[in-house]
Design an enzyme around this catalytic site. Structure first.
Site, PDB file in Angstrom:
ATOM      1  N   THR A  46      -8.295  -0.675 -19.387  1.00 56.63           N
ATOM      2  CA  THR A  46      -9.209  -1.223 -20.393  1.00 56.63           C
ATOM      3  C   THR A  46      -9.132  -2.745 -20.280  1.00 56.63           C
ATOM      4  O   THR A  46      -8.331  -3.273 -19.503  1.00 56.63           O
ATOM      5  CB  THR A  46      -8.797  -0.794 -21.822  1.00 56.63           C
ATOM      6  OG1 THR A  46      -7.489  -1.329 -22.076  1.00 56.63           O
ATOM      7  CG2 THR A  46      -8.783   0.714 -21.971  1.00 56.63           C
ATOM      8  N   GLY A  50       0.779  -1.238   0.000  1.00 63.42           N
ATOM      9  CA  GLY A  50       0.000   0.000   0.000  1.00 63.42           C
ATOM     10  C   GLY A  50       0.808   1.283   0.000  1.00 63.42           C
ATOM     11  O   GLY A  50       0.308   2.336   0.414  1.00 63.42           O
ATOM     12  N   HIS A  87       1.574   1.042 -13.164  1.00 64.63           N
ATOM     13  CA  HIS A  87       2.320  -0.152 -13.566  1.00 64.63           C
ATOM     14  C   HIS A  87       3.820   0.170 -13.533  1.00 64.63           C
ATOM     15  O   HIS A  87       4.231   1.215 -14.026  1.00 64.63           O
ATOM     16  CB  HIS A  87       1.894  -0.575 -14.979  1.00 64.63           C
ATOM     17  CG  HIS A  87       2.570  -1.831 -15.413  1.00 64.63           C
ATOM     18  ND1 HIS A  87       2.166  -3.082 -14.981  1.00 64.63           N
ATOM     19  CD2 HIS A  87       3.642  -2.035 -16.205  1.00 64.63           C
ATOM     20  CE1 HIS A  87       2.959  -3.999 -15.504  1.00 64.63           C
ATOM     21  NE2 HIS A  87       3.864  -3.399 -16.253  1.00 64.63           N
ATOM     22  N   MET A 115      -3.711  -6.810  -7.142  1.00 67.30           N
ATOM     23  CA  MET A 115      -3.114  -7.898  -7.917  1.00 67.30           C
ATOM     24  C   MET A 115      -4.133  -8.915  -8.441  1.00 67.30           C
ATOM     25  O   MET A 115      -3.912 -10.119  -8.376  1.00 67.30           O
ATOM     26  CB  MET A 115      -2.054  -8.621  -7.052  1.00 67.30           C
ATOM     27  CG  MET A 115      -0.937  -7.721  -6.572  1.00 67.30           C
ATOM     28  SD  MET A 115      -0.068  -6.887  -7.913  1.00 67.30           S
ATOM     29  CE  MET A 115       0.866  -8.266  -8.571  1.00 67.30           C
ATOM     30  N   GLU A 126       6.866   6.410  -8.799  1.00 67.31           N
ATOM     31  CA  GLU A 126       5.438   6.041  -8.727  1.00 67.31           C
ATOM     32  C   GLU A 126       4.727   6.949  -7.730  1.00 67.31           C
ATOM     33  O   GLU A 126       3.623   7.436  -7.969  1.00 67.31           O
ATOM     34  CB  GLU A 126       5.275   4.583  -8.297  1.00 67.31           C
ATOM     35  CG  GLU A 126       5.799   3.574  -9.296  1.00 67.31           C
ATOM     36  CD  GLU A 126       5.479   2.138  -8.896  1.00 67.31           C
ATOM     37  OE1 GLU A 126       4.420   1.891  -8.312  1.00 67.31           O
ATOM     38  OE2 GLU A 126       6.308   1.252  -9.176  1.00 67.31           O
ATOM     39  N   ILE A 157      -6.628  -9.818 -11.887  1.00 70.16           N
ATOM     40  CA  ILE A 157      -7.025  -9.459 -13.254  1.00 70.16           C
ATOM     41  C   ILE A 157      -8.530  -9.272 -13.244  1.00 70.16           C
ATOM     42  O   ILE A 157      -9.270 -10.117 -12.724  1.00 70.16           O
ATOM     43  CB  ILE A 157      -6.592 -10.560 -14.242  1.00 70.16           C
ATOM     44  CG1 ILE A 157      -5.066 -10.592 -14.310  1.00 70.16           C
ATOM     45  CG2 ILE A 157      -7.191 -10.314 -15.624  1.00 70.16           C
ATOM     46  CD1 ILE A 157      -4.490 -11.677 -15.174  1.00 70.16           C
ATOM     47  N   LEU A 158      -8.979  -8.147 -13.783  1.00 71.79           N
ATOM     48  CA  LEU A 158     -10.405  -7.808 -13.724  1.00 71.79           C
ATOM     49  C   LEU A 158     -11.117  -8.255 -15.002  1.00 71.79           C
ATOM     50  O   LEU A 158     -10.539  -8.229 -16.092  1.00 71.79           O
ATOM     51  CB  LEU A 158     -10.552  -6.302 -13.523  1.00 71.79           C
ATOM     52  CG  LEU A 158      -9.946  -5.835 -12.188  1.00 71.79           C
ATOM     53  CD1 LEU A 158      -9.683  -4.344 -12.189  1.00 71.79           C
ATOM     54  CD2 LEU A 158     -10.854  -6.232 -11.021  1.00 71.79           C
TER      55      LEU A 158
HETATM   56  C1  GRF Z   1       3.769  -1.044  -7.403  1.00 71.34           C
HETATM   57  O1  GRF Z   1       5.058  -1.249  -7.929  1.00 71.34           O
HETATM   58  C2  GRF Z   1       2.777  -0.834  -8.513  1.00 71.34           C
HETATM   59  O2  GRF Z   1       3.319  -0.202  -9.631  1.00 71.34           O
HETATM   60  C3  GRF Z   1       2.384  -2.245  -8.864  1.00 71.34           C
HETATM   61  O3  GRF Z   1       2.361  -2.928  -7.647  1.00 71.34           O
HETATM   62  C4  GRF Z   1       3.239  -2.297  -6.723  1.00 71.34           C
HETATM   63  C5  GRF Z   1       2.402  -1.967  -5.525  1.00 71.34           C
HETATM   64  O4  GRF Z   1       3.149  -1.423  -4.469  1.00 71.34           O
HETATM   65  N1  GRF Z   1       1.117  -2.243  -9.574  1.00 71.34           N
HETATM   66  P1  GRF Z   1       2.404  -0.738  -3.256  1.00 71.34           P
HETATM   67  O5  GRF Z   1       1.412  -1.760  -2.692  1.00 71.34           O
HETATM   68  O6  GRF Z   1       1.716   0.481  -3.766  1.00 71.34           O
HETATM   69  O7  GRF Z   1       3.483  -0.414  -2.264  1.00 71.34           O
END
Ligand code: GRF
Length: 212
Positions: A137, A12, A105, A86, A170, A88-89
């Site tokens: 999408t 998170g 991502h 995590m 990110e 797939i939708l």
């Molecule tokens: C991140 O690297 C994000 O890009 C990917 O999963 C990871 C999640 O990390 N989809 P966190 O749970 O936000 O720390």
């Protein structure tokens, strides 16, 4: 003010970056498909409603997604944010939230969609790697791109050091993307392209390794 629902599965840290960014929105809930997701404690410490919809309690993806959507919709979200979610939708779920479902991502899409992005980037010897925020999408990891950050790959990088460098970015670009959505600065244009209103184009390049 727009309502936001965040979906997580684990640590998170992106969710935390969003909670701490003082975004002009109401973060209505954080929902996880795993009861042991560490991010749930962080959300609760911020006084945010949390819920768990455990995928293991459902026979198939369709019934899980239906239960998840029912819980999400209780919060009337304008935007649904996947932050390390995590699962797939299903196409039906994605369609239901069309134009208001976004994901982050850990690669410069369309390169390295799917899992193990940092290991694959290192294996290929790319010199620049990064992360992408995009609309979701039905085409996994291939929705219209909102923002990307690029980082250099160092000669002695391991999967962990590269992941940490990307994760720092990110945490910068996800709040920015959500802020643009909250303030209606993003438009989904024709051909699935994202149009950013009122933005100057930057004129700098990241060259890696650097020039001498
Ligand atoms: C991140 O690297 C994000 O890009 C990917 O999963 C990871 C999640 O990390 N989809 P966190 O749970 O936000 O720390």
């Amino acid at each position: 003010m727009k309502n936001i629902v965040i979906l997580i599965s684990g640590r998170g840290s992106n969710m935390q970056a969003l909670l701490e960014a003082r975004l002009p929105c109401n973060i209505a809930a954080v929902i996880s498909n795993r009861a042991d997701a560490e991010g749930l404690n962080i959300a609760q410490a911020h006084g945010i409603h949390t819920a768990v919809i455990a995928h293991r309690d459902y026979a198939d993806r369709g019934s899980f997604d239906a239960a998840l959507a029912k819980t999400i919709d209780r919060y009337n979200p304008d935007i649904v944010v996947l932050a390390g979610f995590m699962r797939i939708l299903t196409p039906g779920f994605v369609e239901h939230y069309r134009g208001r479902l976004i994901n982050i991502h850990p690669s410069l899409l369309p390169a390295y969609s799917g899992l193990d992005t940092h290991a694959r980037a290192l294996h290929d010897g790319v010199k620049i790697h990064g992360c992408t925020v995009h609309f979701v999408t039905a085409d996994l990891d291939h929705g219209p791109i909102i923002i990307q950050a690029a980082v250099p790959v160092a000669r002695d990088d391991t999967e962990q050091t590269l992941a940490a460098r990307v994760l720092r970015e990110e945490h910068r670009i996800y709040p920015q993307a959500v802020r643009w959505l909250c303030t209606d600065q993003i438009e989904l244009g024709g051909q699935g392209r994202v149009i950013l209103k009122c933005r100057k184009q930057i004129g700098t390049a990241l060259i890696s390794p650097g020039l001498e």
